[in-house]
Design a protein around this motif. Structure first.
Motif, PDB file in Angstrom:
ATOM      1  N   ARG A  78       0.835  -1.289  -0.141  1.00 26.40           N
ATOM      2  CA  ARG A  78       0.018   0.029   0.086  1.00 26.40           C
ATOM      3  C   ARG A  78       1.032   1.317   0.059  1.00 26.40           C
ATOM      4  NH1 ARG A  78      -4.359  -2.182   3.381  1.00 26.40           N
ATOM      5  NH2 ARG A  78      -5.300  -3.669   2.460  1.00 26.40           N
ATOM      6  N   ASP A  89      -7.586   0.557   4.577  1.00 25.08           N
ATOM      7  CA  ASP A  89      -8.946  -0.376   4.692  1.00 25.08           C
ATOM      8  C   ASP A  89      -9.437  -0.022   6.095  1.00 25.08           C
ATOM      9  OD1 ASP A  89      -6.949  -1.566   6.538  1.00 25.08           O
ATOM     10  OD2 ASP A  89      -6.579  -3.327   5.318  1.00 25.08           O
ATOM     11  N   SER A  94      -8.083  -3.140  -9.072  1.00 26.07           N
ATOM     12  CA  SER A  94      -7.102  -3.878  -8.110  1.00 26.07           C
ATOM     13  C   SER A  94      -7.807  -4.945  -7.400  1.00 26.07           C
ATOM     14  CB  SER A  94      -6.608  -2.657  -7.051  1.00 26.07           C
ATOM     15  OG  SER A  94      -6.310  -3.257  -5.859  1.00 26.07           O
ATOM     16  N   ASP A 109      -6.661  -6.018  -4.478  1.00 27.74           N
ATOM     17  CA  ASP A 109      -6.727  -5.635  -3.109  1.00 27.74           C
ATOM     18  C   ASP A 109      -8.172  -5.664  -2.504  1.00 27.74           C
ATOM     19  OD1 ASP A 109      -6.534  -4.590  -0.619  1.00 27.74           O
ATOM     20  OD2 ASP A 109      -4.616  -3.483  -1.077  1.00 27.74           O
ATOM     21  N   ASP A 159      -2.509   1.969  -4.020  1.00 27.51           N
ATOM     22  CA  ASP A 159      -1.550   1.260  -4.567  1.00 27.51           C
ATOM     23  C   ASP A 159      -0.615   2.143  -5.292  1.00 27.51           C
ATOM     24  OD1 ASP A 159      -3.295   1.803  -6.611  1.00 27.51           O
ATOM     25  OD2 ASP A 159      -3.601  -0.206  -7.046  1.00 27.51           O
TER      26      ASP A 159
END
Ligand code: HEC
Ligand code: HEC
Length: 364
Positions: free
Chosen positions: A115, A139, A265, A267, A300
């Motif tokens: 990150r 997050d 992404s 993620d 990212d």
């Protein structure tokens, strides 16, 4: 009847009195374990134009001694296992407290994270206005600034130390025991004090007073150029750039919600924390202040420039679920002209506070 009413009144007074006392007690600085010489000095934080008052932190009020200690800790490599990295290594003031223009940060072992380092300013208000307990990190993995600070210290791809070891180093240091005593009135150094001191310093990092603040909240029409005003108009128009639903019109330039902004992404973001598949791909809406210092962009760091970010929203973002409804309502993208894209970028740059980079209160 009167008796019943009377007991209600007494009960009300009791409850009321109790609440009030609690509030007063909660607002007192932390009390010492022993001795009576503990008198930390309340820290008076100057709030830049455009921001609301700092929310009260009853359990960790700002004190001159606490902030000073937090600042020293923030820039001290003692918090990492091999004494090579401080919080400031990845949160450099000259880059709006991000990691020196890097896409990903490197920890002490050379391991690289996944990150992009986040800017650190106006964080006290994230705690006040977030609507869930998921607040800090891309997050939402931390609830408050106190608990947030544990992660980088013990994270194997960041400072890679253990709390007992860090506390040991601090206890055997020539200056820290006295500084902790001044800040918290105790001869011992605990994890809680370490976290409180770091959080106090971080809450003093505030940023406002930009040209956009004077335009928007100072009603100074001259503060923006005609191009920048056109950019702001696009920003708030639902049939144009439509950014404001998520990034707000201020003062924080984020509504502190977690959303899927149409990225590709893998993620899972908030989904990692809540284990709810509906949260997969959601990240905290970041502030749009000081973007000129904090490139690259997104969790990212995949965009190097604001032009790339604007082109992403214009034509690159996915506009079907799981993207946020604010995006899916523009199924064909934003269809901005070249001139409009330039206007939007010009507007984004009006939220720049260069005093953030020169404020000596944030120096090591
Ligand atoms: C190796 C680099 C690195 C170090 C060292 C580091 N950080 Fe970070 N920091 C990051 C990255 C990367 C993120 C984003 C991580 C994520 O969201 O998963 C972050 C996020 C944060 C956030 C969240 C900000 C927000 O808006 O939610 C805070 C606060 C923070 N760091 C404070 C600290 C403190 C305090 C220290 C020292 C104890 C520290 N960091 C050390 C890289 C680092
Ligand atoms: C649906 C909500 C939503 C909308 C609409 C939206 N954004 Fe975002 N924005 C986000 C989220 C969430 C992120 C973080 C995504 C990530 O990290 O992958 C983000 C990230 C950004 C970033 C990167 C900031 C940084 O610190 O890395 C910029 C710049 C940005 N948005 C500008 C805009 C502009 C300009 C518009 C309008 C064209 C816009 N956004 C519309 C939610 C939104």
């Amino acid at each position: 009847m009167n008796k019943v009413l009377g007991s209600f009144v007494i009960l009300f007074l009791l409850l009321h009195g109790c609440t009030k006392d609690d509030a007063i007690i909660a607002n007192l600085p932390p009390q010492p374990d022993t001795g009576s010489t503990f008198k930390p000095t309340p820290y008076l934080l100057e709030i830049p134009f455009g921001l609301p008052p700092l929310p009260l932190q009853p359990n960790n009020p700002l004190t001159v001694e606490g902030v000073e200690l937090g600042r020293k800790l923030f820039f001290d490599k003692i918090l990492s296992r091999d004494l090579t990295q401080s919080c400031g290594s990845c949160h450099n003031q000259l880059f709006g407290f991000t990691d020196n223009g890097k896409r990903f940060s490197m920890g002490i072992t050379g391991a690289v994270g996944v990150r992009n380092s986040m800017p650190l300013f106006n964080l006290a208000w994230v705690e006040q206005f977030a609507r869930t307990n998921h607040r800090f990190f891309w997050d939402g993995g931390a609830t408050n600034l106190e608990s947030q600070a544990i992660d980088p210290i013990i994270n194997p791809i960041e400072m890679d130390d253990s709390l007992p070891n860090v506390l040991n180093k601090l206890r055997n240091h020539p200056q820290y025991p006295a500084m902790f005593k001044k800040a918290f009135g105790s001869d011992s150094i605990t994890t809680a004090m370490l976290m409180k001191a770091l959080a106090q310093f971080e809450r003093t990092i505030v940023s406002g007073g930009t040209r956009f603040d004077y335009y928007r909240r100072g009603f100074n029409d001259e503060a923006l150029t005609p191009q920048e005003k056109r950019g702001f108009d696009l920003y708030v128009r639902e049939d144009k750039a439509d950014c404001f639903h998520c990034h707000s019109v201020g003062p924080f330039m984020s509504d502190f919600s977690f959303r899927h902004n149409g990225h590709q992404s893998t993620d899972v973001g908030l989904g990692r924390i809540t284990n709810n598949p509906e949260d997969n791909g959601k990240f905290r809406v970041p502030s749009l202040r000081n973007l000129v210092f904090t490139a690259p962009y997104m969790h990212d760091g995949r965009f190097a420039t604001l032009e790339e970010v604007v082109e992403f929203y214009n034509s690159g973002a996915i506009r079907t679920a799981p993207a946020d409804p604010v995006l899916t309502k523009h199924p064909h993208g934003l269809e901005l002209t070249e001139a409009e894209k330039a206007d939007l970028v010009a507007f984004l740059k009006t939220m720049t506070d260069s005093t953030l980079l020169t404020n000596q209160k944030y120096f090591p």
